[in-house]
Design a protein around this motif. Structure first.
Motif, PDB file in Angstrom:
ATOM      1  N   GLY A 166      26.860 -25.579  39.941  1.00  0.00           N
ATOM      2  CA  GLY A 166      25.602 -25.210  40.573  1.00  0.00           C
ATOM      3  C   GLY A 166      25.568 -25.407  42.069  1.00  0.00           C
ATOM      4  O   GLY A 166      24.493 -25.510  42.660  1.00  0.00           O
ATOM      5  N   HIS A 167      26.728 -25.419  42.698  1.00  0.00           N
ATOM      6  CA  HIS A 167      26.813 -25.642  44.152  1.00  0.00           C
ATOM      7  C   HIS A 167      27.234 -24.354  44.853  1.00  0.00           C
ATOM      8  O   HIS A 167      28.120 -23.655  44.379  1.00  0.00           O
ATOM      9  N   ILE A 168      26.612 -24.026  45.970  1.00  0.00           N
ATOM     10  CA  ILE A 168      27.160 -23.052  46.911  1.00  0.00           C
ATOM     11  C   ILE A 168      26.852 -23.535  48.324  1.00  0.00           C
ATOM     12  O   ILE A 168      26.031 -24.434  48.521  1.00  0.00           O
ATOM     13  N   CYS A 169      27.513 -22.933  49.297  1.00  0.00           N
ATOM     14  CA  CYS A 169      27.264 -23.271  50.697  1.00  0.00           C
ATOM     15  C   CYS A 169      26.727 -22.036  51.413  1.00  0.00           C
ATOM     16  O   CYS A 169      26.675 -20.944  50.837  1.00  0.00           O
ATOM     17  N   PRO A 170      26.325 -22.152  52.666  1.00  0.00           N
ATOM     18  CA  PRO A 170      25.730 -21.008  53.373  1.00  0.00           C
ATOM     19  C   PRO A 170      26.635 -19.787  53.491  1.00  0.00           C
ATOM     20  O   PRO A 170      26.147 -18.668  53.639  1.00  0.00           O
ATOM     21  N   LYS A 171      27.958 -19.977  53.432  1.00  0.00           N
ATOM     22  CA  LYS A 171      28.853 -18.822  53.554  1.00  0.00           C
ATOM     23  C   LYS A 171      28.623 -17.837  52.413  1.00  0.00           C
ATOM     24  O   LYS A 171      28.643 -16.625  52.610  1.00  0.00           O
ATOM     25  N   ALA A 172      28.425 -18.358  51.211  1.00  0.00           N
ATOM     26  CA  ALA A 172      28.209 -17.467  50.066  1.00  0.00           C
ATOM     27  C   ALA A 172      26.936 -16.655  50.244  1.00  0.00           C
ATOM     28  O   ALA A 172      26.882 -15.462  49.913  1.00  0.00           O
ATOM     29  N   VAL A 173      25.914 -17.287  50.767  1.00  0.00           N
ATOM     30  CA  VAL A 173      24.643 -16.601  50.978  1.00  0.00           C
ATOM     31  C   VAL A 173      24.813 -15.456  51.978  1.00  0.00           C
ATOM     32  O   VAL A 173      24.109 -14.448  51.925  1.00  0.00           O
ATOM     33  N   ALA A 174      25.772 -15.589  52.889  1.00  0.00           N
ATOM     34  CA  ALA A 174      25.996 -14.568  53.918  1.00  0.00           C
ATOM     35  C   ALA A 174      26.850 -13.403  53.420  1.00  0.00           C
ATOM     36  O   ALA A 174      27.185 -12.515  54.202  1.00  0.00           O
ATOM     37  N   LEU A 175      27.208 -13.383  52.133  1.00  0.00           N
ATOM     38  CA  LEU A 175      27.930 -12.236  51.593  1.00  0.00           C
ATOM     39  C   LEU A 175      27.144 -10.939  51.783  1.00  0.00           C
ATOM     40  O   LEU A 175      27.725  -9.870  51.961  1.00  0.00           O
ATOM     41  N   LYS A 176      25.832 -11.048  51.731  1.00  0.00           N
ATOM     42  CA  LYS A 176      24.983  -9.872  51.977  1.00  0.00           C
ATOM     43  C   LYS A 176      25.234  -9.333  53.381  1.00  0.00           C
ATOM     44  O   LYS A 176      25.340  -8.110  53.584  1.00  0.00           O
ATOM     45  N   ASP A 177      25.332 -10.238  54.362  1.00  0.00           N
ATOM     46  CA  ASP A 177      25.581  -9.818  55.738  1.00  0.00           C
ATOM     47  C   ASP A 177      26.923  -9.108  55.854  1.00  0.00           C
ATOM     48  O   ASP A 177      27.049  -8.103  56.563  1.00  0.00           O
ATOM     49  N   LEU A 178      27.930  -9.650  55.191  1.00  0.00           N
ATOM     50  CA  LEU A 178      29.262  -9.054  55.245  1.00  0.00           C
ATOM     51  C   LEU A 178      29.246  -7.648  54.653  1.00  0.00           C
ATOM     52  O   LEU A 178      29.800  -6.707  55.233  1.00  0.00           O
ATOM     53  N   TYR A 179      28.592  -7.498  53.511  1.00  0.00           N
ATOM     54  CA  TYR A 179      28.556  -6.199  52.849  1.00  0.00           C
ATOM     55  C   TYR A 179      27.831  -5.157  53.709  1.00  0.00           C
ATOM     56  O   TYR A 179      28.257  -4.009  53.808  1.00  0.00           O
ATOM     57  N   GLU A 180      26.752  -5.567  54.349  1.00  0.00           N
ATOM     58  CA  GLU A 180      25.926  -4.625  55.103  1.00  0.00           C
ATOM     59  C   GLU A 180      26.335  -4.493  56.572  1.00  0.00           C
ATOM     60  O   GLU A 180      25.773  -3.663  57.290  1.00  0.00           O
ATOM     61  N   ASP A 181      27.286  -5.297  57.021  1.00  0.00           N
ATOM     62  CA  ASP A 181      27.621  -5.377  58.444  1.00  0.00           C
ATOM     63  C   ASP A 181      28.017  -4.014  59.016  1.00  0.00           C
ATOM     64  O   ASP A 181      28.991  -3.392  58.577  1.00  0.00           O
ATOM     65  N   SER A 218      40.444 -28.492  50.580  1.00  0.00           N
ATOM     66  CA  SER A 218      41.456 -27.566  51.054  1.00  0.00           C
ATOM     67  C   SER A 218      42.777 -28.064  50.497  1.00  0.00           C
ATOM     68  O   SER A 218      43.116 -29.242  50.643  1.00  0.00           O
ATOM     69  N   LEU A 219      43.510 -27.171  49.817  1.00  0.00           N
ATOM     70  CA  LEU A 219      44.608 -27.589  48.953  1.00  0.00           C
ATOM     71  C   LEU A 219      44.111 -28.680  48.002  1.00  0.00           C
ATOM     72  O   LEU A 219      44.862 -29.539  47.560  1.00  0.00           O
ATOM     73  N   MET A 220      42.854 -28.671  47.753  1.00  0.00           N
ATOM     74  CA  MET A 220      42.167 -29.461  46.737  1.00  0.00           C
ATOM     75  C   MET A 220      40.827 -28.755  46.544  1.00  0.00           C
ATOM     76  O   MET A 220      39.849 -29.055  47.220  1.00  0.00           O
ATOM     77  N   THR A 221      40.812 -27.763  45.680  1.00  0.00           N
ATOM     78  CA  THR A 221      39.605 -26.973  45.463  1.00  0.00           C
ATOM     79  C   THR A 221      38.568 -27.852  44.780  1.00  0.00           C
ATOM     80  O   THR A 221      38.672 -28.158  43.599  1.00  0.00           O
ATOM     81  N   VAL A 222      37.555 -28.275  45.558  1.00  0.00           N
ATOM     82  CA  VAL A 222      36.594 -29.250  45.049  1.00  0.00           C
ATOM     83  C   VAL A 222      35.183 -28.848  45.463  1.00  0.00           C
ATOM     84  O   VAL A 222      34.574 -29.465  46.338  1.00  0.00           O
ATOM     85  N   PRO A 223      34.645 -27.776  44.848  1.00  0.00           N
ATOM     86  CA  PRO A 223      33.248 -27.427  45.126  1.00  0.00           C
ATOM     87  C   PRO A 223      32.339 -28.559  44.674  1.00  0.00           C
ATOM     88  O   PRO A 223      32.724 -29.391  43.853  1.00  0.00           O
ATOM     89  N   ALA A 224      31.131 -28.593  45.214  1.00  0.00           N
ATOM     90  CA  ALA A 224      30.175 -29.660  44.905  1.00  0.00           C
ATOM     91  C   ALA A 224      30.747 -31.023  45.279  1.00  0.00           C
ATOM     92  O   ALA A 224      30.518 -32.016  44.586  1.00  0.00           O
TER      93      ALA A 224
END
Length: 720
Positions: free
Chosen positions: A57-72, A194-200
């Motif tokens: 259940g964790h995300i960071c602001p980069k994921a939220v900006a996927l909309k910006d990337l798609y519409e850029d 990083s080289l340790m995938t540890v979301p949340a």
């Protein structure tokens, strides 16, 4: 950050028009699960997928900006050709024919080594690049292959290859069960590992501390991770090897080691410990700036912890003793019995196993060397610090053409100004990239692939470095536009044309999803291994939140890839590197220069995404950080414009007083410097920043691996 959500941008869509899409975010290594609500072609909201077994259940602001990337509007959709009158769009087939013709002409005239290639970091975040990129690049037989590996994790992979037999057998800190986490030169609060995938990571750290565990962080800056640690120790940049060697010396001298089952697999541990034991503890302490008593205490705490793990990342890899540091970290986990133990440093068992696989590439070292400086090959690539000189130095084998894939080495590699000049001198350059940036502006042709929401995805690499075994397949959110190409389709089209022109045979190749399906079937959880899960692509498609394959499990000696299933604890190259390091201790005299280190922010992603207003809004975050005492000593004022200079160049930047810095150390964030002409990315002037790689030195390398030493660069700071 676990509650980061993009609110609905449209209130007009009725519920019946809304569809819910689940996928993994592939912008960084954390691969967090997302829930995206869409109506027609519009993204209404992006929020965490609470059912994802890895990201919890964790995300960071980069994921939220996927909309910006798609519409850029700055994202390229069609091939571009550079002409005297500016950039012009062209048809795909015309672009493919032009690129193949120019590259083949150079190969026929000057040989394959005249064409170099560079793979950027996003290549490993897009599985089509991994399944089809090497096949395309292999059509041109060149030794001049480069990637972001040698400004990042090369020491990790080299040590894994030497000690465990495979470059991807990198031990991962089992954070969910450890009692003592020792972190050097890493900032997982910003990176999510990083080289340790540890979301949340924040949630996992709180759980560690709630069960009575401790996290100790060593860093020249009181980073976001150091702020929440149980203990933070300031350490002089580039001296982590002294601290680590001190820990091992104390543990060995005080008989605190207990390798347990690992003793039967060790080859050379006594030799390594004897050479480390010959070092003087007082000199080691003076070198790293940490008291002898503190080194002794940390060593005893680590050895006494029921379950402990040492983890070192960018700060210890990108320095002049990067490989030595990674070796000492491995030895620390081994000698205390914490390698391959629950709560220690463990190996993953990913669903698509890149180690136990017919197409596996264990690694290689020193099969050839760079033409100009003689830097060693690793895994078929040369250190990228040699790229500019290979372009600028005349003679047989000179690089005359370059292929870049999802990379911006002008901002990402040492002495970017020199590389900028080198790229301008090329006879031909092609870039597979959907931005016109500081590097691709030099290209003759730019071939833009689809963006992340327009293609499917499976994380081949980051499942291999995750703190829990999981698998997840992400289907495309939007259909690919009719006049667009996926990255793997670009590679296939170019590869076919080049092979035909050069008279080489090229067999048909399955699509990326077919490659993954076969990998799943022959993998440890697949039907061909008689596993009850009978994992396949169809099974993953039926599980949109992903599949939980369980916690990391002990797997040695069977997973070792070295002959005889031994852990090679004393590679000759490391014994020699330790001797060089020991000789430097006798001549350790602090210089007058300040030391420059990098830093990262959760709202930034290397050298791109800085044109997303959603990410860059708020205070400017790309200033030079400097301790107030250093400001006073240099007669500088907080907020003033200063000039930072090194052997290779100088930049003007605003300085910010910060007591988070160790006196004598200054910090610039990586990835900025969008002030070069000819780019189209819409970045406001206030957010352009400067590139620390206009200061880093292509001659400062880790002597063992050739990895760039981006941290600890000597600089001066004066009023601009």
């Amino acid at each position: 950050m676990s509650t980061a959500t993009m609110p609905a941008d449209s209130a007009t869509a009725s519920n019946k028009d809304v569809r819910v899409h689940h996928r993994a975010c592939n912008l960084c290594e954390a691969i967090c699960g997302l829930e995206i609500r869409v109506a027609g072609g519009e993204i209404l909201s992006i929020r965490p997928d609470d059912a994802d077994p890895l990201s919890l259940g964790h995300i960071c602001p980069k994921a939220v900006a996927l909309k910006d990337l798609y519409e850029d509007g700055d994202r390229l959709r069609k091939p571009l050709r550079r002409t005297e009158s500016g950039w012009q769009e062209m048809a795909w087939d015309d672009a493919f024919d032009l690129v193949a013709d120019r590259l083949c002409s150079i190969v026929e005239q000057h040989g394959g080594d005249a064409v170099a290639n560079y793979l950027g970091n996003p290549t490993v975040h897009n599985y089509g690049g991994l399944t089809h990129g090497p096949r395309f690049l292999g059509t041109i037989k060149t030794k001049n292959r480069f990637s972001a590996t040698s400004v990042d994790q090369l020491p990790h992979q080299l040590l894994a290859y030497w000690m465990y037999g495979h470059q991807l057998l990198v031990p991962i800190a089992d954070i969910d069960r450890t009692d003592y986490l020792l972190v050097l030169g890493a900032n997982p609060m910003a990176s999510n590992g990083s080289l340790m995938t540890v979301p949340a990571f924040p949630k996992r750290l709180k759980a560690l501390q709630a069960r009575g565990g401790r996290m100790v962080v060593l860093d020249p800056r009181r980073s976001e991770t150091a702020e929440v640690a149980d203990e933070h120790l300031f350490i002089r940049p580039g001296t982590d090897a002294a601290f680590l060697a001190g820990l091992l010396k104390v543990i060995d001298n005080d008989n605190l080691g207990h390798p347990g089952k690992l003793a039967a697999m060790e080859d050379g541990l006594e030799v390594a410990l004897a050479d480390i034991g010959a070092l003087d503890l007082d000199k080691l302490a003076a070198h790293c700036g940490i008291k002898v008593e503190t080194i002794q205490r940390i060593a005893r705490e680590f050895a006494a912890a029921p379950r402990a793990a040492a983890y070192g990342r960018m700060g210890v890899s990108t320095q002049q003793h990067g490989t030595l540091c990674q070796w000492l970290i491995q030895l620390l986990n081994i000698v205390t019995g914490n390698l391959d133990r629950e709560g220690g440093a463990m190996f993953t068992r990913p669903a698509v196993d890149l180690v136990d696989n017919p197409t596996s590439r264990p690694g290689s070292f020193g099969r050839w060397k760079s033409r100009v400086r003689g830097l060693p090959e690793f895994g078929g690539e040369l250190p990228v610090a040699a790229l500019a000189e290979e372009v600028l130095t005349p003679g047989e084998g000179q690089v005359r053409a370059l292929i870049t894939v999802a990379g911006n080495p002008v901002l990402s590699t040492p002495n970017g100004t020199q590389l900028d000049r080198a790229l301008d001198s090329l006879a031909f350059m092609v870039a597979v990239d959907f931005y016109l940036n500081e590097t691709t502006r030099h290209a003759d042709v730019i071939l833009p692939p689809t963006c992340t929401l327009e293609h499917d995805h499976y994380d081949l690499i980051f499942h291999s470095f995750a703190v829990r075994n999981t698998a997840r397949y992400s289907e495309a959110l939007f259909e690919r536009p009719a006049d667009a190409r996926h990255d793997w389709e670009i590679f296939e089209a170019l590869g076919d044309r080049i092979a035909k022109r050069l008279g080489a045979k090229r067999a048909p190749h399955p699509r990326p999803d077919q490659v993954i399906d076969m990998g799943l079937r022959i993998g440890p959880y697949g039907g061909m291994k008689k596993h009850p899960l009978n994992l396949s692509l169809a099974a993953l498609k039926a599980a949109p939140h992903g599949v939980d394959l369980g916690a990391l499990e002990p797997c040695l000696p069977e997973r070792l890839a070295n002959p005889g299933k031994f852990i090679l604890c004393a590679p000759p190259e490391m014994i020699a590197a330790l001797a060089v390091f020991a000789s430097e201790l006798d001549d350790d005299k602090p210089g007058a220069a300040l030391s420059l280190i990098g830093r990262r922010h959760v709202r930034s992603n290397n050298s791109w995404m800085h044109n997303s207003q959603r990410l860059v809004k708020g205070p400017v975050r790309n200033h030079l950080l400097m301790h107030p005492d250093d400001l006073a000593a240099h007669g500088l004022a907080d907020g003033a414009m200063v000039r930072v200079a090194s052997r290779v160049g100088a930049v003007d930047v605003i300085v910010e007083a910060s007591d988070t810095m160790l006196p004598g150390v200054v910090s610039l964030p990586h990835g900025w410097g969008h002030d070069r002409s000819g780019t189209r990315i819409g970045i406001a002037e206030a957010h352009a920043g400067v590139s620390p790689n206009d200061l880093t030195d292509e001659l400062r390398l880790d002597a063992v691996s050739g990895n760039a030493a981006l941290n600890g660069v000597p600089v001066t700071v004066i009023a601009a």
